[in-house]
Design a protein around this motif. Structure first.
Motif, PDB file in Angstrom:
ATOM      1  N   ALA A 130      13.438   1.937  -4.718  1.00  0.00           N
ATOM      2  CA  ALA A 130      12.571   0.863  -4.232  1.00  0.00           C
ATOM      3  C   ALA A 130      11.254   0.839  -5.008  1.00  0.00           C
ATOM      4  CB  ALA A 130      12.300   1.047  -2.739  1.00  0.00           C
ATOM      5  N   VAL A 131      10.694   2.017  -5.262  1.00  0.00           N
ATOM      6  CA  VAL A 131       9.457   2.094  -6.037  1.00  0.00           C
ATOM      7  C   VAL A 131       9.677   1.542  -7.444  1.00  0.00           C
ATOM      8  CG1 VAL A 131       7.820   3.680  -7.118  1.00  0.00           C
ATOM      9  CG2 VAL A 131       8.483   4.006  -4.729  1.00  0.00           C
ATOM     10  N   ALA A 132      10.794   1.923  -8.066  1.00  0.00           N
ATOM     11  CA  ALA A 132      11.100   1.452  -9.418  1.00  0.00           C
ATOM     12  C   ALA A 132      11.251  -0.062  -9.445  1.00  0.00           C
ATOM     13  CB  ALA A 132      12.377   2.118  -9.926  1.00  0.00           C
ATOM     14  N   ARG A 133      11.956  -0.611  -8.461  1.00  0.00           N
ATOM     15  CA  ARG A 133      12.153  -2.063  -8.419  1.00  0.00           C
ATOM     16  C   ARG A 133      10.830  -2.790  -8.166  1.00  0.00           C
ATOM     17  NH1 ARG A 133      17.806  -4.293  -5.943  1.00  0.00           N
ATOM     18  NH2 ARG A 133      19.051  -3.649  -7.738  1.00  0.00           N
ATOM     19  N   ALA A 134      10.038  -2.262  -7.260  1.00  0.00           N
ATOM     20  CA  ALA A 134       8.759  -2.905  -6.962  1.00  0.00           C
ATOM     21  C   ALA A 134       7.858  -2.922  -8.191  1.00  0.00           C
ATOM     22  CB  ALA A 134       8.068  -2.171  -5.812  1.00  0.00           C
ATOM     23  N   MET A 135       7.873  -1.830  -8.958  1.00  0.00           N
ATOM     24  CA  MET A 135       7.065  -1.770 -10.173  1.00  0.00           C
ATOM     25  C   MET A 135       7.605  -2.708 -11.248  1.00  0.00           C
ATOM     26  SD  MET A 135       6.233   2.322 -10.463  1.00  0.00           S
ATOM     27  CE  MET A 135       5.319   2.111 -11.994  1.00  0.00           C
ATOM     28  N   ASP A 153       0.834  -1.210   0.000  1.00  0.00           N
ATOM     29  CA  ASP A 153       0.000   0.000   0.000  1.00  0.00           C
ATOM     30  C   ASP A 153       0.864   1.255   0.000  1.00  0.00           C
ATOM     31  OD1 ASP A 153      -2.267  -1.550   0.078  1.00  0.00           O
ATOM     32  OD2 ASP A 153      -2.548  -1.374   2.250  1.00  0.00           O
ATOM     33  N   ALA A 154       1.862   1.267   0.874  1.00  0.00           N
ATOM     34  CA  ALA A 154       2.722   2.450   0.989  1.00  0.00           C
ATOM     35  C   ALA A 154       3.476   2.706  -0.302  1.00  0.00           C
ATOM     36  CB  ALA A 154       3.694   2.268   2.151  1.00  0.00           C
ATOM     37  N   MET A 155       4.077   1.662  -0.887  1.00  0.00           N
ATOM     38  CA  MET A 155       4.869   1.835  -2.103  1.00  0.00           C
ATOM     39  C   MET A 155       3.985   2.220  -3.291  1.00  0.00           C
ATOM     40  SD  MET A 155       7.796   1.406  -0.870  1.00  0.00           S
ATOM     41  CE  MET A 155       8.918   1.300  -2.266  1.00  0.00           C
ATOM     42  N   TYR A 193       2.092  10.471  -4.278  1.00  0.00           N
ATOM     43  CA  TYR A 193       1.705  11.000  -2.977  1.00  0.00           C
ATOM     44  C   TYR A 193       2.955  11.387  -2.177  1.00  0.00           C
ATOM     45  CZ  TYR A 193      -3.176   9.306  -3.287  1.00  0.00           C
ATOM     46  OH  TYR A 193      -4.487   9.089  -3.644  1.00  0.00           O
ATOM     47  N   SER A 194       2.855  12.430  -1.361  1.00  0.00           N
ATOM     48  CA  SER A 194       3.921  12.760  -0.430  1.00  0.00           C
ATOM     49  C   SER A 194       3.848  11.793   0.751  1.00  0.00           C
ATOM     50  CB  SER A 194       3.765  14.192   0.086  1.00  0.00           C
ATOM     51  OG  SER A 194       2.610  14.304   0.917  1.00  0.00           O
ATOM     52  N   ARG A 195       4.887  11.758   1.569  1.00  0.00           N
ATOM     53  CA  ARG A 195       4.860  10.867   2.730  1.00  0.00           C
ATOM     54  C   ARG A 195       3.721  11.236   3.672  1.00  0.00           C
ATOM     55  NH1 ARG A 195      10.468   8.224   4.595  1.00  0.00           N
ATOM     56  NH2 ARG A 195      11.416   7.918   2.557  1.00  0.00           N
ATOM     57  N   ALA A 196       3.493  12.529   3.848  1.00  0.00           N
ATOM     58  CA  ALA A 196       2.406  12.961   4.720  1.00  0.00           C
ATOM     59  C   ALA A 196       1.059  12.492   4.183  1.00  0.00           C
ATOM     60  CB  ALA A 196       2.427  14.481   4.857  1.00  0.00           C
ATOM     61  N   GLN A 197       0.875  12.578   2.869  1.00  0.00           N
ATOM     62  CA  GLN A 197      -0.382  12.136   2.262  1.00  0.00           C
ATOM     63  C   GLN A 197      -0.555  10.626   2.381  1.00  0.00           C
ATOM     64  OE1 GLN A 197       0.433  13.876  -1.610  1.00  0.00           O
ATOM     65  NE2 GLN A 197      -1.165  15.421  -1.323  1.00  0.00           N
ATOM     66  N   THR A 217       5.598   5.385  11.551  1.00  0.00           N
ATOM     67  CA  THR A 217       5.239   4.022  11.157  1.00  0.00           C
ATOM     68  C   THR A 217       5.422   3.828   9.655  1.00  0.00           C
ATOM     69  OG1 THR A 217       3.632   3.873  12.960  1.00  0.00           O
ATOM     70  CG2 THR A 217       3.387   2.302  11.157  1.00  0.00           C
ATOM     71  N   LEU A 218       5.041   4.856   8.883  1.00  0.00           N
ATOM     72  CA  LEU A 218       5.233   4.781   7.437  1.00  0.00           C
ATOM     73  C   LEU A 218       6.706   4.600   7.097  1.00  0.00           C
ATOM     74  CD1 LEU A 218       4.283   5.088   4.486  1.00  0.00           C
ATOM     75  CD2 LEU A 218       4.555   7.564   4.762  1.00  0.00           C
ATOM     76  N   ARG A 219       7.572   5.334   7.802  1.00  0.00           N
ATOM     77  CA  ARG A 219       9.011   5.228   7.553  1.00  0.00           C
ATOM     78  C   ARG A 219       9.498   3.792   7.781  1.00  0.00           C
ATOM     79  NH1 ARG A 219      10.731   8.468  11.269  1.00  0.00           N
ATOM     80  NH2 ARG A 219      10.024  10.276  10.092  1.00  0.00           N
ATOM     81  N   VAL A 220       8.935   3.128   8.780  1.00  0.00           N
ATOM     82  CA  VAL A 220       9.307   1.736   9.055  1.00  0.00           C
ATOM     83  C   VAL A 220       8.921   0.837   7.878  1.00  0.00           C
ATOM     84  CG1 VAL A 220       8.874  -0.268  10.529  1.00  0.00           C
ATOM     85  CG2 VAL A 220       9.161   1.996  11.556  1.00  0.00           C
ATOM     86  N   TYR A 221       7.702   1.037   7.343  1.00  0.00           N
ATOM     87  CA  TYR A 221       7.255   0.238   6.201  1.00  0.00           C
ATOM     88  C   TYR A 221       8.148   0.483   4.976  1.00  0.00           C
ATOM     89  CZ  TYR A 221       2.855  -0.782   8.644  1.00  0.00           C
ATOM     90  OH  TYR A 221       1.908  -1.219   9.541  1.00  0.00           O
ATOM     91  N   ILE A 222       8.467   1.745   4.738  1.00  0.00           N
ATOM     92  CA  ILE A 222       9.279   2.088   3.564  1.00  0.00           C
ATOM     93  C   ILE A 222      10.676   1.489   3.676  1.00  0.00           C
ATOM     94  CG2 ILE A 222      10.393   3.985   2.328  1.00  0.00           C
ATOM     95  CD1 ILE A 222       7.936   5.705   2.982  1.00  0.00           C
ATOM     96  N   GLU A 223      11.284   1.623   4.849  1.00  0.00           N
ATOM     97  CA  GLU A 223      12.635   1.082   5.035  1.00  0.00           C
ATOM     98  C   GLU A 223      12.643  -0.440   4.924  1.00  0.00           C
ATOM     99  OE1 GLU A 223      15.687   2.692   5.304  1.00  0.00           O
ATOM    100  OE2 GLU A 223      14.346   4.225   4.532  1.00  0.00           O
ATOM    101  N   SER A 224      11.589  -1.082   5.423  1.00  0.00           N
ATOM    102  CA  SER A 224      11.493  -2.538   5.312  1.00  0.00           C
ATOM    103  C   SER A 224      11.391  -2.959   3.848  1.00  0.00           C
ATOM    104  CB  SER A 224      10.273  -3.042   6.087  1.00  0.00           C
ATOM    105  OG  SER A 224      10.106  -4.438   5.897  1.00  0.00           O
ATOM    106  N   ALA A 225      10.545  -2.251   3.079  1.00  0.00           N
ATOM    107  CA  ALA A 225      10.393  -2.559   1.657  1.00  0.00           C
ATOM    108  C   ALA A 225      11.694  -2.305   0.911  1.00  0.00           C
ATOM    109  CB  ALA A 225       9.262  -1.720   1.063  1.00  0.00           C
ATOM    110  N   ARG A 226      12.367  -1.211   1.260  1.00  0.00           N
ATOM    111  CA  ARG A 226      13.637  -0.887   0.592  1.00  0.00           C
ATOM    112  C   ARG A 226      14.665  -1.975   0.838  1.00  0.00           C
ATOM    113  NH1 ARG A 226      18.374   1.631   1.555  1.00  0.00           N
ATOM    114  NH2 ARG A 226      17.919   1.958   3.757  1.00  0.00           N
ATOM    115  N   PHE A 227      14.729  -2.487   2.064  1.00  0.00           N
ATOM    116  CA  PHE A 227      15.669  -3.558   2.402  1.00  0.00           C
ATOM    117  C   PHE A 227      15.338  -4.826   1.611  1.00  0.00           C
ATOM    118  CE2 PHE A 227      16.701  -7.326   4.942  1.00  0.00           C
ATOM    119  CZ  PHE A 227      18.073  -7.176   5.064  1.00  0.00           C
TER     120      PHE A 227
END
Length: 239
Positions: free
Chosen positions: A227-232, A183-185, A192-196, A207-217
């Motif tokens: 990370a967004v590019a790789r996920a896509m 969802d976050a990615m 969307y901005s991080r705040a949005q 909490t969002l930062r935790v999700y993003i860092e986990s996905a990036r790892f």
């Protein structure tokens, strides 16, 4: 500078790329889509072999090689020392050799403005994705501010394909993203901005930062955009 082709078409073409010829066609499509003078992708693989594709003239490419301009090119020198995208005006053009190189490059149609994205691969690869154009500073600043995210995204798509073309390279294994990470990615990929994103998911930015860092790892990405590019590119999120 008006868009004439959808960005999604370029991404799809890169997904289907099966060789250097396909990457060359993608640089031309990107140039046409954004109505700029030049697009270039150049990388050095883990074995030290160099490859390139782009829209510079054959005359300039040959001249660059013959004069070994790699030694004095501020774009190469400056980006090798950086991890973040950079406008050419922020690089060091103060030496006599650099100024002479710049004058010749402009005379050869490279353009007086440029923006480069340095990328590093997992095994020592180094790559540059560059766009250049002839225009005034204000026009260029507006254009790069508008398209910065697209430039970084496309740069990493190019790099993913270039790494795939390396001989005897073991494909990377993707770890599954959690539903919240997806969802976050996805929302970040939508612009969307991080705040949005945090507001949409009803979570705190911490909490969002935790999700993003986990996905990036999990994705082995250098930063959130990567990370967004790789996920896509791996089909883990769909926008």
């Amino acid at each position: 500078m008006t868009a004439i082709r959808p960005l999604e078409f370029i991404l799809e073409e890169l997904e289907k790329a099966e060789g250097l010829g396909s990457l060359q066609a993608a640089t031309e499509a990107f140039r046409d889509h954004y109505d700029i003078d030049h697009v270039v992708y150049h990388w050095v693989d883990s074995a030290g072999d160099q490859y390139g594709c782009g829209t510079y003239s054959d005359t300039w490419r040959q001249r660059y090689l013959e004069q070994n301009y790699l030694r004095v090119d501020p774009v190469i020198i400056g980006c090798f020392q950086r991890f973040h995208p950079v406008d050419w005006k922020r690089l060091d053009w103060s030496s006599k050799a650099a100024r002479a190189f710049q004058a010749e490059a402009i005379a050869q149609g490279v353009g007086n403005q440029g923006f480069s994205v340095p990328i590093r691969g997992p095994n020592g690869q180094f790559a540059l994705f560059t766009v250049s154009h002839s225009c005034d500073d204000t026009t260029w600043a507006e254009w790069t501010n508008t398209h910065r995210r697209d430039l970084i995204l496309i740069a990493h798509y190019f790099n993913e394909k270039a790494l795939d073309f390396e001989p005897e390279r073991t494909p990377e294994q993707s770890q599954a993203l959690s539903p919240r990470e997806v969802d976050a990615m996805t929302l970040l990929a939508m612009g969307y901005s991080r705040a949005q994103v945090a507001d949409t998911l009803s979570i705190s930015e911490h909490t969002l930062r935790v999700y993003i860092e986990s996905a990036r790892f999990k994705l082995g990405a250098m930063n959130t955009t990567h990370a967004v590019a790789r996920a896509m590119s791996r089909g883990l999120i769909v926008v």
